[in-house]
Scaffold this active site. Structure first.
Site, PDB file in Angstrom:
ATOM      1  N   ILE A  66       0.857  -1.188   0.000  1.00  0.00           N
ATOM      2  CA  ILE A  66       0.000   0.000   0.000  1.00  0.00           C
ATOM      3  C   ILE A  66       0.897   1.243   0.000  1.00  0.00           C
ATOM      4  O   ILE A  66       1.042   1.927   1.009  1.00  0.00           O
ATOM      5  CB  ILE A  66      -0.972   0.003   1.211  1.00  0.00           C
ATOM      6  CG1 ILE A  66      -1.746  -1.315   1.302  1.00  0.00           C
ATOM      7  CG2 ILE A  66      -1.949   1.171   1.094  1.00  0.00           C
ATOM      8  CD1 ILE A  66      -2.671  -1.429   2.508  1.00  0.00           C
ATOM      9  N   PRO A  67       1.540   1.506  -1.151  1.00  0.00           N
ATOM     10  CA  PRO A  67       2.372   2.709  -1.218  1.00  0.00           C
ATOM     11  C   PRO A  67       1.493   3.948  -1.055  1.00  0.00           C
ATOM     12  O   PRO A  67       0.353   3.971  -1.537  1.00  0.00           O
ATOM     13  CB  PRO A  67       2.995   2.656  -2.614  1.00  0.00           C
ATOM     14  CG  PRO A  67       2.455   1.467  -3.296  1.00  0.00           C
ATOM     15  CD  PRO A  67       1.506   0.778  -2.394  1.00  0.00           C
ATOM     16  N   HIS A  68       2.011   4.939  -0.364  1.00  0.00           N
ATOM     17  CA  HIS A  68       1.206   6.149  -0.172  1.00  0.00           C
ATOM     18  C   HIS A  68       2.107   7.361  -0.015  1.00  0.00           C
ATOM     19  O   HIS A  68       3.260   7.246   0.359  1.00  0.00           O
ATOM     20  CB  HIS A  68       0.266   6.006   1.023  1.00  0.00           C
ATOM     21  CG  HIS A  68       0.906   5.513   2.277  1.00  0.00           C
ATOM     22  ND1 HIS A  68       1.219   4.180   2.469  1.00  0.00           N
ATOM     23  CD2 HIS A  68       1.311   6.157   3.388  1.00  0.00           C
ATOM     24  CE1 HIS A  68       1.771   4.031   3.661  1.00  0.00           C
ATOM     25  NE2 HIS A  68       1.853   5.205   4.223  1.00  0.00           N
ATOM     26  N   GLY A  69       1.521   8.496  -0.368  1.00  0.00           N
ATOM     27  CA  GLY A  69       2.246   9.748  -0.265  1.00  0.00           C
ATOM     28  C   GLY A  69       1.306  10.890   0.004  1.00  0.00           C
ATOM     29  O   GLY A  69       0.141  10.860  -0.397  1.00  0.00           O
TER      30      GLY A  69
END
Length: 156
Positions: A66-69
């Site tokens: 769950i990549p997030h930015g």
């Protein structure tokens, strides 16, 4: 309340993509994010994702990341859902390669929404039957419909 169905668009739902590295899949996610957020460059999106990865992998195990930015000057969160045809080494907590990527781009001033969204997506993706369906989606549209149905089920 923001839900997966309001954050996800059909053109940000991709099945059976072919990439062979963590950096390349994140670049692809940044490209899709830029299509939804044209005022934010792919570079800025990629940097926000990479900055988070430098803190520790967003690979949560079971072939899922769950990549997030967090992004400045963004009003609405964007969800990008990508399934890789072949699993990619992603430094996940269980050391398993990842094939399901659910990326979240969140306005930087909405920390609580960010945490709630991460939790609800992790909860949704913890369902083995759902991840099996996701992995076997035959098209981008099929994947999108599977995700919408799962969200509707979760809301009941």
């Amino acid at each position: 309340m923001t839900t997966l169905s309001t954050m996800l668009s059909q053109d940000c739902t991709k099945s059976a993509v072919l990439f062979n590295s963590k950096k390349r899949i994140l670049e692809y996610i940044a490209e899709l994010g830029h299509q939804q957020l044209p005022e934010t460059s792919e570079y800025v999106i990629l940097e926000s994702l990479m900055a988070r990865e430098r803190l520790g992998s967003t690979g949560i195990g079971g072939g899922i990341a769950i990549p997030h930015g967090k992004l400045k000057d963004v009003e609405q969160p964007v969800l990008i859902f990508v399934v890789s045809k072949d699993p990619i080494q992603f430094d996940a907590i269980d050391n398993q390669a990842v094939d399901i990527f659910c990326a979240i781009l969140i306005p930087e001033n909405q920390c609580q929404m960010h945490l709630n969204t991460l939790a609800s997506i992790a909860r949704l993706l913890s369902k083995k039957e759902l991840t099996r369906k996701i992995r076997h989606a035959t098209s981008d549209n099929d994947l999108y419909q599977i995700l919408l149905a799962a969200q509707q089920e979760a809301e009941r």
